[in-house]
Design an enzyme around this catalytic site. Sequence first.
Site, short mmCIF file in Angstrom:
data_model
loop_
_atom_site.label_atom_id
_atom_site.label_comp_id
_atom_site.label_asym_id
_atom_site.label_seq_id
_atom_site.Cartn_x
_atom_site.Cartn_y
_atom_site.Cartn_z
N ASP A 18 -4.35 7.97 13.86
CA ASP A 18 -4.06 7.39 12.50
C ASP A 18 -5.11 8.07 11.38
O ASP A 18 -6.14 8.57 12.07
CB ASP A 18 -4.46 5.98 12.64
N ASP A 77 -6.52 6.75 7.89
CA ASP A 77 -7.54 5.84 6.89
C ASP A 77 -7.87 4.75 7.89
O ASP A 77 -7.14 3.91 8.49
CB ASP A 77 -6.67 5.04 5.84
N GLY A 93 0.71 1.46 2.49
CA GLY A 93 0.99 2.15 1.31
C GLY A 93 0.74 1.79 0.09
O GLY A 93 0.57 0.81 -0.50
N HIS A 123 0.15 5.38 -8.91
CA HIS A 123 -0.04 5.93 -7.60
C HIS A 123 -0.46 7.39 -7.82
O HIS A 123 -1.48 7.96 -6.90
CB HIS A 123 0.86 5.67 -6.71
N THR A 161 0.21 8.69 10.00
CA THR A 161 -0.21 8.13 8.86
C THR A 161 0.96 7.43 7.89
O THR A 161 2.05 8.10 7.66
CB THR A 161 -1.27 8.94 8.14
N THR A 214 -0.43 7.11 4.92
CA THR A 214 -0.91 7.78 3.48
C THR A 214 0.03 8.90 3.09
O THR A 214 0.76 9.67 3.99
CB THR A 214 -2.54 8.02 3.82
N SER A 215 -0.45 9.38 1.86
CA SER A 215 0.35 10.38 1.30
C SER A 215 0.01 11.63 2.00
O SER A 215 -1.39 12.02 2.13
CB SER A 215 0.18 10.46 -0.20
N ASP A 256 -7.20 1.83 13.89
CA ASP A 256 -7.85 0.85 13.48
C ASP A 256 -7.39 -0.55 12.95
O ASP A 256 -8.29 -1.47 12.97
CB ASP A 256 -8.91 1.51 12.21
#
Length: 250
Positions: A11, A13, A54, A84, A124, A126-127, A185
């Site tokens: 992962d 973040d 997201g 975003h 992940t 995330t972007s 996490d």
Amino acid sequence: MPQTLRALLWDVDGTVAETERDGHRVAFNQAFEAAGLPWHWDVARYGELLHVTGGRERLLADMAGRPDAPTREADREALAAHLHGLKNARYARLVAAGGLQARPGVLALMREARAAGLRQAIVTTTSRSNVQALFARLLGEDWAALFDAVCCGEDTRRKKPDPEVYRLALERLGLAPEQALALEDSPPGGLAARAAGVPLWLRPSEYFPAEALPAALAAAVPGPALPFDLAALRVWHAGCVAASAVAAAA
Ligand code: XBP
Ligand code: MG
């Protein structure tokens, strides 16, 4: 025959670095300002919103409770996409300026795992641009050489806690779930790994302290003294595989 550990699934973040409070949150607030909006997410409000995975989805969830947000769904969608984009550009700048550090032991473990012949993937919500910004800063421009698969928010239809991104990473690695170990996490991340059948090592982060985790994930948290260390993770993985074999036989 017991499954030995073949891959680490990372992962990003909260696991690789504490990116949320002083990274994404700050960048979201800068984006609101740049767009001329009087919106601000303080540390506590952002903690509530983190349960929505997201960044674009998080913006939409927040707008749903705002009287000053656009009323038409299409307008909210357009505003969320605009904000975003502004946020991710500011996040990249913040990261490039050295605003975020890796969690202790993480970078050494990535290198150690590679040297030991383990496969590694990024898994992940995330972007991709945020992964590129963070890893280039932490590991250098050739960071991708450490990974066999990089699975990001754009690569799936559903984000964590849905297991889709884990299934995608396993498919790209050509491995069965029990051959890998997920490093996470948070509850959404931990539940995603679990739903994909991947053994889980959950190291709580600032926004997801151990005492706030759902009971179903408590057993995935190692003792506080257990470091990001390959030998420790191999033992942990073997324990997870043995426990699921016992559960399957019962
Ligand atoms: C964490 C997230 C992300 C980030 C922001 O995902 O939920 O949404 O907060 O990322 P993970 P984007 O821990 O699985 O990496 O704004 O790029 O969506
Ligand atoms: Mg996380």
